[in-house]
Write a protein that holds these residues in place. Structure first.
Motif, mmCIF file in Angstrom:
data_model
loop_
_atom_site.group_PDB
_atom_site.id
_atom_site.type_symbol
_atom_site.label_atom_id
_atom_site.label_comp_id
_atom_site.label_asym_id
_atom_site.label_seq_id
_atom_site.Cartn_x
_atom_site.Cartn_y
_atom_site.Cartn_z
ATOM 1 N N LEU A 190 0.863 -1.189 0.125
ATOM 2 C CA LEU A 190 -0.124 0.046 0.012
ATOM 3 C C LEU A 190 0.889 1.161 -0.162
ATOM 4 O O LEU A 190 0.575 2.323 -0.684
ATOM 5 C CB LEU A 190 -0.901 0.104 1.200
ATOM 6 N N ALA A 191 2.079 1.231 0.618
ATOM 7 C CA ALA A 191 2.741 2.321 0.738
ATOM 8 C C ALA A 191 3.392 2.713 -0.696
ATOM 9 O O ALA A 191 3.429 3.889 -0.994
ATOM 10 C CB ALA A 191 4.113 2.160 1.717
ATOM 11 N N ALA A 192 3.592 1.647 -1.521
ATOM 12 C CA ALA A 192 4.255 1.803 -2.735
ATOM 13 C C ALA A 192 2.935 2.518 -3.570
ATOM 14 O O ALA A 192 3.434 3.469 -4.723
ATOM 15 C CB ALA A 192 4.592 0.471 -3.550
ATOM 16 N N GLU A 193 1.776 1.935 -3.474
ATOM 17 C CA GLU A 193 0.536 2.129 -4.323
ATOM 18 C C GLU A 193 0.414 3.711 -3.928
ATOM 19 O O GLU A 193 -0.071 4.613 -4.845
ATOM 20 C CB GLU A 193 -0.407 1.309 -4.013
ATOM 21 N N LEU A 194 0.188 3.878 -2.572
ATOM 22 C CA LEU A 194 -0.700 5.279 -2.247
ATOM 23 C C LEU A 194 0.455 6.410 -2.000
ATOM 24 O O LEU A 194 -0.150 7.505 -1.905
ATOM 25 C CB LEU A 194 -1.634 4.850 -0.971
ATOM 26 N N ARG A 195 1.634 5.993 -1.718
ATOM 27 C CA ARG A 195 2.677 7.106 -1.492
ATOM 28 C C ARG A 195 2.119 8.150 -0.394
ATOM 29 O O ARG A 195 1.896 9.329 -0.481
ATOM 30 C CB ARG A 195 2.888 7.859 -2.630
ATOM 31 N N PRO A 196 1.893 7.387 1.078
ATOM 32 C CA PRO A 196 1.356 8.350 2.034
ATOM 33 C C PRO A 196 2.617 9.457 2.545
ATOM 34 O O PRO A 196 3.876 8.803 2.328
ATOM 35 C CB PRO A 196 1.182 7.334 3.093
ATOM 36 N N ASP A 197 2.211 10.502 3.000
ATOM 37 C CA ASP A 197 3.285 11.190 3.736
ATOM 38 C C ASP A 197 3.965 10.637 4.984
ATOM 39 O O ASP A 197 5.022 10.586 5.168
ATOM 40 C CB ASP A 197 2.520 12.491 4.196
ATOM 41 N N VAL A 198 2.984 9.896 5.662
ATOM 42 C CA VAL A 198 3.557 9.420 7.055
ATOM 43 C C VAL A 198 2.847 7.707 7.042
ATOM 44 O O VAL A 198 1.640 7.847 6.759
ATOM 45 C CB VAL A 198 2.897 9.907 8.246
ATOM 46 N N VAL A 199 3.585 6.967 7.457
ATOM 47 C CA VAL A 199 3.109 5.638 7.762
ATOM 48 C C VAL A 199 3.287 5.527 9.377
ATOM 49 O O VAL A 199 4.363 5.543 9.897
ATOM 50 C CB VAL A 199 4.033 4.646 7.125
ATOM 51 N N LEU A 200 2.002 5.041 10.088
ATOM 52 C CA LEU A 200 2.137 4.690 11.336
ATOM 53 C C LEU A 200 2.037 3.355 11.480
ATOM 54 O O LEU A 200 1.067 2.558 10.968
ATOM 55 C CB LEU A 200 0.500 5.323 11.758
ATOM 56 N N MET A 201 3.079 2.683 12.063
ATOM 57 C CA MET A 201 3.557 1.371 11.855
ATOM 58 C C MET A 201 3.591 0.612 13.071
ATOM 59 O O MET A 201 4.444 1.137 14.103
ATOM 60 C CB MET A 201 5.097 1.134 11.304
ATOM 61 N N ASP A 202 2.771 -0.295 13.114
ATOM 62 C CA ASP A 202 2.839 -1.167 14.458
ATOM 63 C C ASP A 202 4.206 -1.915 14.267
ATOM 64 O O ASP A 202 4.463 -2.416 13.245
ATOM 65 C CB ASP A 202 1.400 -2.050 14.635
ATOM 66 N N ILE A 203 4.664 -2.257 15.261
ATOM 67 C CA ILE A 203 6.212 -3.022 15.216
ATOM 68 C C ILE A 203 5.944 -4.462 15.403
ATOM 69 O O ILE A 203 6.763 -5.245 14.900
ATOM 70 C CB ILE A 203 7.001 -2.419 16.172
ATOM 71 N N ARG A 204 5.217 -5.119 16.091
ATOM 72 C CA ARG A 204 5.053 -6.283 16.315
ATOM 73 C C ARG A 204 3.854 -6.963 15.691
ATOM 74 O O ARG A 204 2.766 -6.835 16.159
ATOM 75 C CB ARG A 204 4.843 -6.595 17.768
ATOM 76 N N MET A 205 3.972 -7.656 14.500
ATOM 77 C CA MET A 205 3.214 -8.233 13.819
ATOM 78 C C MET A 205 3.606 -9.413 13.316
ATOM 79 O O MET A 205 4.860 -9.921 13.008
ATOM 80 C CB MET A 205 2.804 -7.324 12.381
ATOM 81 N N PRO A 206 2.894 -10.536 12.972
ATOM 82 C CA PRO A 206 3.230 -11.911 12.328
ATOM 83 C C PRO A 206 3.820 -11.608 11.029
ATOM 84 O O PRO A 206 3.418 -10.833 10.008
ATOM 85 C CB PRO A 206 2.096 -12.892 12.482
ATOM 86 N N ASP A 207 4.631 -12.820 10.673
ATOM 87 C CA ASP A 207 5.471 -12.821 9.391
ATOM 88 C C ASP A 207 6.061 -11.453 9.090
ATOM 89 O O ASP A 207 7.308 -11.548 9.592
ATOM 90 C CB ASP A 207 4.065 -12.861 8.199
ATOM 91 N N VAL A 208 5.668 -10.686 8.226
ATOM 92 C CA VAL A 208 6.494 -9.264 8.063
ATOM 93 C C VAL A 208 6.284 -8.466 9.381
ATOM 94 O O VAL A 208 5.303 -7.766 9.418
ATOM 95 C CB VAL A 208 6.336 -8.668 6.788
ATOM 96 N N ASP A 209 7.357 -8.080 10.041
ATOM 97 C CA ASP A 209 6.897 -7.206 11.115
ATOM 98 C C ASP A 209 7.156 -5.937 10.934
ATOM 99 O O ASP A 209 7.733 -5.449 9.621
ATOM 100 C CB ASP A 209 7.926 -7.681 12.401
ATOM 101 N N GLY A 210 7.236 -4.795 11.643
ATOM 102 C CA GLY A 210 7.248 -3.452 11.396
ATOM 103 C C GLY A 210 8.728 -3.078 10.859
ATOM 104 O O GLY A 210 8.692 -2.239 10.322
ATOM 105 N N ILE A 211 9.659 -3.707 11.461
ATOM 106 C CA ILE A 211 11.156 -3.382 11.208
ATOM 107 C C ILE A 211 11.384 -3.819 9.499
ATOM 108 O O ILE A 211 11.692 -3.048 8.719
ATOM 109 C CB ILE A 211 12.189 -4.045 12.282
ATOM 110 N N ALA A 212 10.782 -5.018 9.600
ATOM 111 C CA ALA A 212 11.251 -5.509 7.950
ATOM 112 C C ALA A 212 10.188 -4.493 6.819
ATOM 113 O O ALA A 212 10.770 -4.144 6.023
ATOM 114 C CB ALA A 212 10.753 -6.956 7.885
ATOM 115 N N ALA A 213 8.913 -4.193 7.461
ATOM 116 C CA ALA A 213 8.231 -3.574 6.463
ATOM 117 C C ALA A 213 8.783 -1.869 6.397
ATOM 118 O O ALA A 213 8.704 -1.567 4.992
ATOM 119 C CB ALA A 213 6.692 -3.423 7.170
#
Length: 224
Positions: free
Chosen positions: A42-65
């Motif tokens: 979605l970041a690539a598609e929507l090009r937001p100014d800010v991404v509010l990112m949760d850090i602990r998520m399954p599979d691809v976590d916030g750091i990797a994302a």
């Protein structure tokens, strides 16, 4: 209007963040993601100014994302504001290391969250530099020694090294300008060149780099 991509794997938390941001003047939610990979897409598609990112998520976590988003984003890159449960969390250090602009606790009051979004959207770190430095100091000596070596600083001029050293020590642009007897605009120019030469995207990442390169030694005061 500042556009925000909200990323959190918990539906209720995500819905609350979206409602809060949508109600704030000058802010708009452009998308929602429930996991790291969806955030990257979605970041690539929507090009937001800010991404509010949760850090602990399954599979691809916030750091990797965060790393993937910033590595492939066109200019101007989005600013990533990380949400975490604990303020001294190694995940936070990792997020700053890959280019996040700052972090917030999930218990942060709503008005501070909205202010933080505006702060990082404007290109600044979320917290005062000294606060970020204390976080880096807490973890700089705990990073696994097998981690990749720090970026080389050889592309930098002596004046750019001076600026990076002072940024790492927690000085603001105006403080650096006073120390080096130059204008604030000159400091900003040097900092932009530093980021371009070293392939980094945020002031927080510059602070991390100053520590990891040995330019600043944790808990040792800056000379002179």
């Amino acid at each position: 209007m500042t556009t925000v991509l909200v990323v959190d794997d918990q539906v209720l938390i995500r819905a609350g963040l979206v409602a809060l941001i949508q109600a704030a003047p000058g802010l708009a939610v452009c998308g929602q993601a429930s996991d790291g990979q969806q955030a990257v897409d979605l970041a690539a598609e929507l090009r937001p100014d800010v991404v509010l990112m949760d850090i602990r998520m399954p599979d691809v976590d916030g750091i990797a994302a965060t790393e993937r988003i910033l590595a492939h984003a066109a200019e101007p890159r989005p600013r990533v504001l990380v949400l975490t449960t604990f303020d001294l969390d190694e995940y936070v250090y990792g997020a700053l290391r890959v280019g996040a602009s700052g972090f917030l606790l999930k218990e942060t009051p709503p008005e501070r969250l909205l202010t933080a979004i505006e702060v990082v959207a404007g290109g600044d770190m979320l917290f005062a530099p000294g606060v970020t430095c204390r976080l880096i100091e807490a973890f700089a000596q705990r990073v696994d020694g097998a981690a990749e070596p720090p970026r080389e600083l050889t592309p930098l001029t002596s004046r750019e090294l001076d600026v990076l050293r002072l940024v790492g020590a927690g000085l603001s642009n105006s403080d650096i300008a006073g120390r080096l007897v130059v204008t604030v605009g000159t400091v900003k120019t040097h900092l932009n060149r530093i980021m371009t030469k070293l392939g980094i995207s945020s002031r927080a990442q510059a602070v991390v780099l100053a520590y990891e390169s040995g330019l600043i030694t944790p808990r040792r005061p800056l000379p002179g």
